[in-house]
Design a protein around this motif. Structure first.
Motif, PDB file in Angstrom:
ATOM      1  N   ASP A 272      64.111  45.044  45.981  1.00 13.60           N
ATOM      2  CA  ASP A 272      63.956  45.285  47.421  1.00 13.60           C
ATOM      3  C   ASP A 272      62.545  45.749  47.774  1.00 13.60           C
ATOM      4  OD1 ASP A 272      66.634  44.645  47.946  1.00 13.60           O
ATOM      5  OD2 ASP A 272      67.283  46.692  47.525  1.00 13.60           O
ATOM      6  N   LEU A 273      61.636  45.717  46.806  1.00 12.57           N
ATOM      7  CA  LEU A 273      60.257  46.114  47.051  1.00 12.57           C
ATOM      8  C   LEU A 273      59.636  45.201  48.107  1.00 12.57           C
ATOM      9  CD1 LEU A 273      57.948  47.993  45.987  1.00 12.57           C
ATOM     10  CD2 LEU A 273      57.330  46.124  44.447  1.00 12.57           C
ATOM     11  N   TYR A 274      58.928  45.808  49.061  1.00  6.98           N
ATOM     12  CA  TYR A 274      58.248  45.048  50.116  1.00  6.98           C
ATOM     13  C   TYR A 274      56.885  44.631  49.571  1.00  6.98           C
ATOM     14  CZ  TYR A 274      57.775  43.835  55.090  1.00  6.98           C
ATOM     15  OH  TYR A 274      57.668  43.169  56.282  1.00  6.98           O
ATOM     16  N   VAL A 275      56.640  43.327  49.499  1.00  6.00           N
ATOM     17  CA  VAL A 275      55.452  42.803  48.817  1.00  6.00           C
ATOM     18  C   VAL A 275      54.629  41.938  49.757  1.00  6.00           C
ATOM     19  CG1 VAL A 275      54.618  41.392  46.893  1.00  6.00           C
ATOM     20  CG2 VAL A 275      56.623  42.864  46.581  1.00  6.00           C
ATOM     21  N   HIS A 276      53.330  42.157  49.731  1.00  4.36           N
ATOM     22  CA  HIS A 276      52.388  41.318  50.478  1.00  4.36           C
ATOM     23  C   HIS A 276      51.511  40.583  49.479  1.00  4.36           C
ATOM     24  CE1 HIS A 276      48.945  41.053  53.685  1.00  4.36           C
ATOM     25  NE2 HIS A 276      49.443  39.882  53.365  1.00  4.36           N
ATOM     26  N   VAL A 277      51.765  39.282  49.308  1.00  2.44           N
ATOM     27  CA  VAL A 277      50.916  38.432  48.469  1.00  2.44           C
ATOM     28  C   VAL A 277      49.770  37.955  49.353  1.00  2.44           C
ATOM     29  CG1 VAL A 277      50.802  36.343  47.067  1.00  2.44           C
ATOM     30  CG2 VAL A 277      52.884  37.752  47.047  1.00  2.44           C
ATOM     31  N   MET A 278      48.562  38.453  49.079  1.00  2.00           N
ATOM     32  CA  MET A 278      47.437  38.262  49.995  1.00  2.00           C
ATOM     33  C   MET A 278      46.579  37.061  49.588  1.00  2.00           C
ATOM     34  SD  MET A 278      46.234  42.163  50.850  1.00  2.00           S
ATOM     35  CE  MET A 278      45.594  42.475  49.200  1.00  2.00           C
ATOM     36  N   GLU A 279      46.041  36.409  50.601  1.00  3.17           N
ATOM     37  CA  GLU A 279      45.214  35.214  50.401  1.00  3.17           C
ATOM     38  C   GLU A 279      43.793  35.425  50.906  1.00  3.17           C
ATOM     39  OE1 GLU A 279      46.410  32.710  54.356  1.00  3.17           O
ATOM     40  OE2 GLU A 279      48.021  33.194  52.950  1.00  3.17           O
ATOM     41  N   GLN A 280      43.399  36.683  51.163  1.00  7.96           N
ATOM     42  CA  GLN A 280      42.129  36.961  51.841  1.00  7.96           C
ATOM     43  C   GLN A 280      40.908  36.952  50.932  1.00  7.96           C
ATOM     44  OE1 GLN A 280      44.998  38.658  52.183  1.00  7.96           O
ATOM     45  NE2 GLN A 280      45.135  39.717  54.130  1.00  7.96           N
ATOM     46  N   TYR A 281      41.083  36.690  49.639  1.00  6.74           N
ATOM     47  CA  TYR A 281      39.935  36.798  48.738  1.00  6.74           C
ATOM     48  C   TYR A 281      38.790  35.870  49.156  1.00  6.74           C
ATOM     49  CZ  TYR A 281      36.815  36.323  44.810  1.00  6.74           C
ATOM     50  OH  TYR A 281      35.684  36.289  44.049  1.00  6.74           O
ATOM     51  N   HIS A 282      37.579  36.409  49.098  1.00  4.07           N
ATOM     52  CA  HIS A 282      36.378  35.590  49.180  1.00  4.07           C
ATOM     53  C   HIS A 282      35.275  36.298  48.393  1.00  4.07           C
ATOM     54  CE1 HIS A 282      36.033  38.364  52.627  1.00  4.07           C
ATOM     55  NE2 HIS A 282      34.732  38.297  52.455  1.00  4.07           N
ATOM     56  N   PRO A 283      34.352  35.564  47.817  1.00  5.69           N
ATOM     57  CA  PRO A 283      33.339  36.165  46.943  1.00  5.69           C
ATOM     58  C   PRO A 283      32.500  37.207  47.672  1.00  5.69           C
ATOM     59  CG  PRO A 283      33.366  33.777  46.720  1.00  5.69           C
ATOM     60  CD  PRO A 283      34.221  34.109  47.896  1.00  5.69           C
ATOM     61  N   ARG A 284      32.421  38.398  47.079  1.00  2.00           N
ATOM     62  CA  ARG A 284      31.601  39.464  47.630  1.00  2.00           C
ATOM     63  C   ARG A 284      30.972  40.244  46.488  1.00  2.00           C
ATOM     64  NH1 ARG A 284      32.685  41.456  52.781  1.00  2.00           N
ATOM     65  NH2 ARG A 284      30.850  42.747  52.397  1.00  2.00           N
ATOM     66  N   ALA A 285      30.254  41.300  46.848  1.00  5.91           N
ATOM     67  CA  ALA A 285      29.639  42.222  45.888  1.00  5.91           C
ATOM     68  C   ALA A 285      28.758  41.459  44.902  1.00  5.91           C
ATOM     69  CB  ALA A 285      30.712  43.047  45.185  1.00  5.91           C
ATOM     70  N   HIS A 286      29.110  41.475  43.606  1.00  4.54           N
ATOM     71  CA  HIS A 286      28.249  40.885  42.577  1.00  4.54           C
ATOM     72  C   HIS A 286      28.579  39.422  42.296  1.00  4.54           C
ATOM     73  CE1 HIS A 286      26.862  44.933  41.892  1.00  4.54           C
ATOM     74  NE2 HIS A 286      28.082  45.338  41.605  1.00  4.54           N
ATOM     75  N   VAL A 287      29.679  38.947  42.823  1.00  3.33           N
ATOM     76  CA  VAL A 287      30.091  37.573  42.541  1.00  3.33           C
ATOM     77  C   VAL A 287      29.115  36.586  43.185  1.00  3.33           C
ATOM     78  CG1 VAL A 287      31.922  35.858  42.821  1.00  3.33           C
ATOM     79  CG2 VAL A 287      32.502  38.259  42.397  1.00  3.33           C
ATOM     80  N   GLY A 288      28.647  35.637  42.381  1.00  2.00           N
ATOM     81  CA  GLY A 288      27.762  34.610  42.901  1.00  2.00           C
ATOM     82  C   GLY A 288      26.292  34.957  42.858  1.00  2.00           C
ATOM     83  N   LYS A 289      25.958  36.177  42.457  1.00  2.00           N
ATOM     84  CA  LYS A 289      24.540  36.543  42.350  1.00  2.00           C
ATOM     85  C   LYS A 289      23.932  35.930  41.087  1.00  2.00           C
ATOM     86  CE  LYS A 289      24.699  40.956  44.848  1.00  2.00           C
ATOM     87  NZ  LYS A 289      24.488  42.423  44.742  1.00  2.00           N
ATOM     88  N   GLU A 290      22.605  35.905  41.053  1.00  2.00           N
ATOM     89  CA  GLU A 290      21.914  35.406  39.860  1.00  2.00           C
ATOM     90  C   GLU A 290      22.238  36.315  38.669  1.00  2.00           C
ATOM     91  OE1 GLU A 290      20.250  32.734  39.507  1.00  2.00           O
ATOM     92  OE2 GLU A 290      19.855  32.077  41.561  1.00  2.00           O
ATOM     93  N   ARG A 291      22.307  35.703  37.509  1.00  2.00           N
ATOM     94  CA  ARG A 291      22.528  36.499  36.299  1.00  2.00           C
ATOM     95  C   ARG A 291      21.350  37.432  36.053  1.00  2.00           C
ATOM     96  NH1 ARG A 291      26.737  35.226  33.096  1.00  2.00           N
ATOM     97  NH2 ARG A 291      27.899  33.351  33.646  1.00  2.00           N
ATOM     98  N   ARG A 292      21.617  38.515  35.287  1.00  3.78           N
ATOM     99  CA  ARG A 292      20.577  39.514  35.030  1.00  3.78           C
ATOM    100  C   ARG A 292      20.306  39.640  33.541  1.00  3.78           C
ATOM    101  NH1 ARG A 292      22.399  44.887  37.999  1.00  3.78           N
ATOM    102  NH2 ARG A 292      24.171  44.577  36.599  1.00  3.78           N
ATOM    103  N   ARG A 293      19.155  40.133  33.215  1.00  3.99           N
ATOM    104  CA  ARG A 293      18.831  40.463  31.835  1.00  3.99           C
ATOM    105  C   ARG A 293      18.155  41.829  31.829  1.00  3.99           C
ATOM    106  NH1 ARG A 293      13.785  36.315  30.705  1.00  3.99           N
ATOM    107  NH2 ARG A 293      12.314  37.267  32.172  1.00  3.99           N
TER     108      ARG A 293
END
Length: 368
Positions: free
Chosen positions: A287-308
């Motif tokens: 009976d747990l109330y569950v929200h399966v969310m679809e809002q993901y989009h790339p943010r923060a460090h995702v998609g940035k140039e790799r570092r060394r």
């Protein structure tokens, strides 16, 4: 042709109020509350005093979250970057939450700066990964709760990412209680909580709003920068369910108590979502109330140039020099999630026996 008496009865009722048509309702008696009193209002003076003492003790040797920094927060900062006061970025009515939380007047959201996770895709990374905002004592924070209630007319106080400031949250709620706070408290967490932390919160939180992020240890290490995330999350959600039970509503369709669990489906990680919803059905509550969310989009460090790392120990962004041929960081999640991935997790939830899945209201308003 209608009989005269029938025509007469129809004519004479034209100006009477129309009989209300019964709307479809998703509320059943076990989840419907005739009245509601916040849990913190039921604490005795002795219980409140004991919680205050425990909160101050934890600030002097902070091991409440799984990071176990063991710092005196009056003198030093731990992994979360926050000391004995809280740092708040935004306090305002918020209309980006689930319909049963925001209602018509909004959810009174308090966005805390700092976090005990370092999610590489964090949607609020400018707040959570940095110390951006204004400092408040726990007592000043409690006064803001009352302002949200009296001025904002919000339906609840929504504590967003509070895992690292639990002692201050406890003190703020107890102070707000004395000032006349009467609306539910929502604990909006990334689910990296400890059992000690949840024990301290017992009796103060009405709605737990956890986000169960991932299942595999390798994923949590890579994307959340945390070890044993799923094990911690599983113990935490069990403790939350034991405290407040399944999500319940008043007849106006607003959630007042219980657990509302979120899972943000990540691109390429649909199978982990399937594991999560199956485990929830088998070990928490069907009976747990569950929200399966679809809002993901790339943010923060995702998609940035790799570092060394340079010879001086500093990191710099580089392109085209990695073994992967210069791909961007966290390339596997550098895309929007597909609807078939979201639907796959929802289907797994239903097959496991979860039936209280949040869907957008067909009428455009908030769900009842």
């Amino acid at each position: 042709m209608l009989p005269r008496t029938s025509r007469h009865s129809i004519n004479t009722t034209r100006h009477l109020p129309l009989i209300a048509v019964r709307r479809r309702s998703y509320l059943a008696p076990p989840f419907l509350l005739d009245s509601f009193t916040p849990r913190y209002q039921l604490l005795t003076a002795t219980q409140a005093s004991k919680k205050r003492s425990e909160a101050y003790a934890h600030l002097r040797a902070c091991n409440l979250c799984p990071r176990l920094c063991n710092v005196n927060r009056y003198e030093k900062r731990g992994h979360c970057l926050i000391g004995s006061d809280v740092v708040v970025n935004t306090i305002a009515p918020h209309f980006g939450e689930e319909p049963c939380l925001q209602g018509h007047n909004g959810s009174g959201s308090v966005f805390f700066s700092g976090c005990n996770l370092r999610c590489v895709f964090c949607q609020n990374h400018d707040i959570a990964h940095q110390k951006n905002g204004f400092s408040l004592t726990p007592e000043e924070l409690g006064e803001w709760y009352v302002k949200l209630q009296e001025v904002g007319k919000v339906h609840n106080v929504n504590l967003v990412t509070p895992e690292h400031v639990v002692p201050q949250v406890v003190l703020s709620i107890l102070h707000a209680k004395e000032l006349g706070l009467k609306i539910p408290i929502v604990y909006n967490t990334s689910l990296f909580d400890s059992l000690d932390s949840l024990h301290l919160l017992d009796g103060l939180i009405d709605i737990f709003l956890p986000d169960f992020k991932c299942w595999n240890d390798s994923t949590s290490k890579r994307l959340l920068k945390a070890d044993n995330y799923a094990d911690v999350a599983k113990e935490s959600i069990k403790a939350m369910q034991a405290q407040v039970g399944d999500l319940c509503f008043t007849p106006d369709g607003l959630a007042k108590s219980g657990v509302l669990l979120r899972h943000l489906v990540m691109p390429g990680y649909e199978e982990e979502g399937r594991h999560i919803v199956r485990w929830l059905a088998e070990n928490v509550s069907k009976d747990l109330y569950v929200h399966v969310m679809e809002q993901y989009h790339p943010r923060a460090h995702v998609g940035k140039e790799r570092r060394r790392t340079t010879g001086s120990g500093r990191a710099e962004e580089v392109a085209g020099t990695s073994r992967e041929g210069g791909k961007r960081r966290y390339e596997e999640i550098n895309r929007p999630v597909k609807m078939e991935e979201v639907d796959g997790v929802k289907k797994a939830a239903q097959e496991a026996g979860l039936w209280r899945l949040l869907d957008a209201a067909e009428h455009g308003g908030f769900n009842i």
